[in-house]
Design a protein around this motif. Structure first.
Motif, PDB file in Angstrom:
ATOM      1  N   ALA A  54       0.722  -1.216  -0.069  1.00 34.05           N
ATOM      2  CA  ALA A  54      -0.032   0.085  -0.056  1.00 34.05           C
ATOM      3  C   ALA A  54       0.807   1.165   0.115  1.00 34.05           C
ATOM      4  CB  ALA A  54      -0.814  -0.084   1.342  1.00 34.05           C
ATOM      5  N   SER A  55       1.891   1.237   0.804  1.00 36.92           N
ATOM      6  CA  SER A  55       2.901   2.436   0.633  1.00 36.92           C
ATOM      7  C   SER A  55       3.651   2.703  -0.527  1.00 36.92           C
ATOM      8  CB  SER A  55       3.895   2.154   1.904  1.00 36.92           C
ATOM      9  OG  SER A  55       3.388   1.994   3.279  1.00 36.92           O
ATOM     10  N   ILE A  56       3.802   1.558  -1.217  1.00 39.56           N
ATOM     11  CA  ILE A  56       4.257   1.707  -2.601  1.00 39.56           C
ATOM     12  C   ILE A  56       3.366   2.231  -3.501  1.00 39.56           C
ATOM     13  CG2 ILE A  56       5.631   0.604  -4.565  1.00 39.56           C
ATOM     14  CD1 ILE A  56       6.778  -1.255  -2.242  1.00 39.56           C
ATOM     15  N   ALA A  97       0.951   8.984  -6.159  1.00 43.12           N
ATOM     16  CA  ALA A  97       1.393  10.389  -6.031  1.00 43.12           C
ATOM     17  C   ALA A  97       2.356  10.766  -7.341  1.00 43.12           C
ATOM     18  CB  ALA A  97       2.497  10.628  -5.043  1.00 43.12           C
ATOM     19  N   LEU A  98       3.100   9.863  -7.966  1.00 41.89           N
ATOM     20  CA  LEU A  98       3.900  10.059  -9.082  1.00 41.89           C
ATOM     21  C   LEU A  98       3.182  10.323 -10.258  1.00 41.89           C
ATOM     22  CD1 LEU A  98       6.756   7.392  -8.224  1.00 41.89           C
ATOM     23  CD2 LEU A  98       7.334   9.814  -8.697  1.00 41.89           C
ATOM     24  N   GLY A 126       0.356  11.704 -10.427  1.00 41.94           N
ATOM     25  CA  GLY A 126      -0.469  13.039 -10.229  1.00 41.94           C
ATOM     26  C   GLY A 126       0.749  14.211 -10.670  1.00 41.94           C
ATOM     27  N   LEU A 127       2.051  14.046 -10.774  1.00 41.36           N
ATOM     28  CA  LEU A 127       3.022  14.932 -11.226  1.00 41.36           C
ATOM     29  C   LEU A 127       2.513  15.596 -12.308  1.00 41.36           C
ATOM     30  CD1 LEU A 127       6.285  13.683  -9.866  1.00 41.36           C
ATOM     31  CD2 LEU A 127       4.744  15.322  -8.737  1.00 41.36           C
ATOM     32  N   LYS A 128       2.371  16.945 -12.616  1.00 37.93           N
ATOM     33  CA  LYS A 128       2.443  17.438 -13.900  1.00 37.93           C
ATOM     34  C   LYS A 128       3.838  17.508 -14.843  1.00 37.93           C
ATOM     35  CE  LYS A 128       3.560  22.134 -12.455  1.00 37.93           C
ATOM     36  NZ  LYS A 128       3.065  23.574 -12.192  1.00 37.93           N
ATOM     37  N   VAL A 129       4.718  16.967 -14.015  1.00 43.03           N
ATOM     38  CA  VAL A 129       5.940  16.907 -14.737  1.00 43.03           C
ATOM     39  C   VAL A 129       6.350  15.467 -14.599  1.00 43.03           C
ATOM     40  CG1 VAL A 129       8.432  17.580 -14.794  1.00 43.03           C
ATOM     41  CG2 VAL A 129       6.633  19.083 -14.459  1.00 43.03           C
ATOM     42  N   ARG A 130       6.765  14.779 -15.694  1.00 39.38           N
ATOM     43  CA  ARG A 130       7.214  13.515 -15.627  1.00 39.38           C
ATOM     44  C   ARG A 130       8.844  13.340 -15.226  1.00 39.38           C
ATOM     45  NH1 ARG A 130       5.839   8.340 -16.869  1.00 39.38           N
ATOM     46  NH2 ARG A 130       7.437   6.906 -17.570  1.00 39.38           N
ATOM     47  N   PRO A 131       9.040  12.830 -14.072  1.00 37.31           N
ATOM     48  CA  PRO A 131      10.432  12.720 -13.539  1.00 37.31           C
ATOM     49  C   PRO A 131      11.192  11.580 -14.361  1.00 37.31           C
ATOM     50  CG  PRO A 131       9.014  11.227 -12.101  1.00 37.31           C
ATOM     51  CD  PRO A 131       8.334  12.103 -13.081  1.00 37.31           C
ATOM     52  N   ALA A 132      12.603  12.245 -14.553  1.00 34.10           N
ATOM     53  CA  ALA A 132      13.566  11.190 -14.979  1.00 34.10           C
ATOM     54  C   ALA A 132      14.164  10.345 -14.121  1.00 34.10           C
ATOM     55  CB  ALA A 132      14.676  12.204 -15.974  1.00 34.10           C
ATOM     56  N   PHE A 133      14.194  10.547 -12.894  1.00 33.83           N
ATOM     57  CA  PHE A 133      14.595   9.885 -11.733  1.00 33.83           C
ATOM     58  C   PHE A 133      13.843   9.965 -10.473  1.00 33.83           C
ATOM     59  CE2 PHE A 133      17.668   8.517  -8.579  1.00 33.83           C
ATOM     60  CZ  PHE A 133      18.425   7.372  -9.185  1.00 33.83           C
ATOM     61  N   PHE A 165      10.935  -0.589  -2.774  1.00 37.13           N
ATOM     62  CA  PHE A 165      10.318   0.337  -4.073  1.00 37.13           C
ATOM     63  C   PHE A 165       9.960  -0.844  -4.992  1.00 37.13           C
ATOM     64  CE2 PHE A 165       9.746   3.764  -7.250  1.00 37.13           C
ATOM     65  CZ  PHE A 165       8.482   4.101  -6.667  1.00 37.13           C
ATOM     66  N   LYS A 166       9.007  -0.468  -5.757  1.00 37.15           N
ATOM     67  CA  LYS A 166       8.675  -1.373  -6.938  1.00 37.15           C
ATOM     68  C   LYS A 166       9.020  -0.448  -8.371  1.00 37.15           C
ATOM     69  CE  LYS A 166       5.569  -4.582  -4.765  1.00 37.15           C
ATOM     70  NZ  LYS A 166       4.261  -5.279  -4.797  1.00 37.15           N
ATOM     71  N   PRO A 167       9.245  -0.638  -9.229  1.00 33.49           N
ATOM     72  CA  PRO A 167       9.596   0.010 -10.480  1.00 33.49           C
ATOM     73  C   PRO A 167       8.620   0.723 -10.898  1.00 33.49           C
ATOM     74  CG  PRO A 167      10.703  -2.145 -10.686  1.00 33.49           C
ATOM     75  CD  PRO A 167       9.708  -2.211  -9.602  1.00 33.49           C
ATOM     76  N   TYR A 168       8.593   1.943 -11.336  1.00 29.39           N
ATOM     77  CA  TYR A 168       7.606   2.978 -11.701  1.00 29.39           C
ATOM     78  C   TYR A 168       7.635   2.955 -13.257  1.00 29.39           C
ATOM     79  CZ  TYR A 168       4.510   7.072 -12.261  1.00 29.39           C
ATOM     80  OH  TYR A 168       3.635   7.764 -12.791  1.00 29.39           O
TER      81      TYR A 168
END
Length: 203
Positions: free
Chosen positions: A86-88, A94-95, A97-104, A112-115
């Motif tokens: 659930a935490s992951i 949350a990721l 919902g970001l308006k900018v796609r992160p590179a890292f 963690f599990k791969p995003y």
């Protein structure tokens, strides 16, 4: 001193969660992308800050961040998939919902599990080492505290306005006297001397 970046890949998102050890309420996670070269000497792990300082910093983070988002996973979902998953999942939401796609992605902790295909690093005690994780820690904690105060108005017997759903003596006494709410995590050890799945009338 907290560091601004971990990777040379930009934009970099920091992730952290709040409420993992609670007996009630959703688990919250936040993802934050800070500006290049960002500095804020007041930022620190949310657990090391007073509530007043956390809320002041939340306003600064919301103002300064390139992007931020909060994801949640409900108590019933936690019971279905367990608190680690659930935490992951909350961090993934949350990721999303970001308006900018992160590179890292920088993640507090060691699991963690791969995003998708986005590279990531897990950092033990990362909220005390990296600004983006510290910022995510503050958002996750304060938005979750807001929810628990709202729920306290409906269920005032557990002290959620100040214990945020953690397993305090007051909270467990409320469970003994008033039973469970729809927001309690039934897969948790809700009373110290009993296992999960307590036989309260709501079940």
């Amino acid at each position: 001193m907290l560091l601004a970046h971990y990777s040379t890949q930009r934009p970099e998102a920091g992730c952290d969660e709040a409420g993992r050890g609670c007996l009630a309420g959703s688990v919250y996670a936040a993802a934050v992308v800070l500006p290049e070269g960002y500095a804020n000497a007041r930022l620190n792990d949310s657990k090391q800050l007073s509530p007043t300082r956390r809320y002041h910093l939340r306003e600064e983070i919301l103002r300064d961040a390139v992007a931020w988002s909060v994801g949640t996973v409900s108590a019933s979902e936690i019971d279905e998939i367990n608190i680690l998953n659930a935490s992951i999942l909350a961090m993934h939401r949350a990721l999303d919902g970001l308006k900018v796609r992160p590179a890292f992605i920088l993640v507090d902790g060691n699991r963690f599990k791969p995003y998708g295909s986005t590279p990531f690093a897990t950092i033990v005690k990362g909220d005390a080492k990296y600004l983006s994780i510290a910022a995510a820690s503050i958002l996750a904690k304060t938005f979750r505290d807001d929810e628990m105060r709202r729920l306290h108005e409906q269920y005032p017997w557990y002290g959620w306005d100040h214990n945020a759903g953690y397993p305090t003596r007051e909270h467990r006494r409320g469970i003994e006297q008033h039973g469970l709410t729809p927001y309690h995590r039934r897969s948790f050890r809700l009373l110290a001397d009993r296992g999960p799945q307590l036989p309260f009338p709501e079940d």
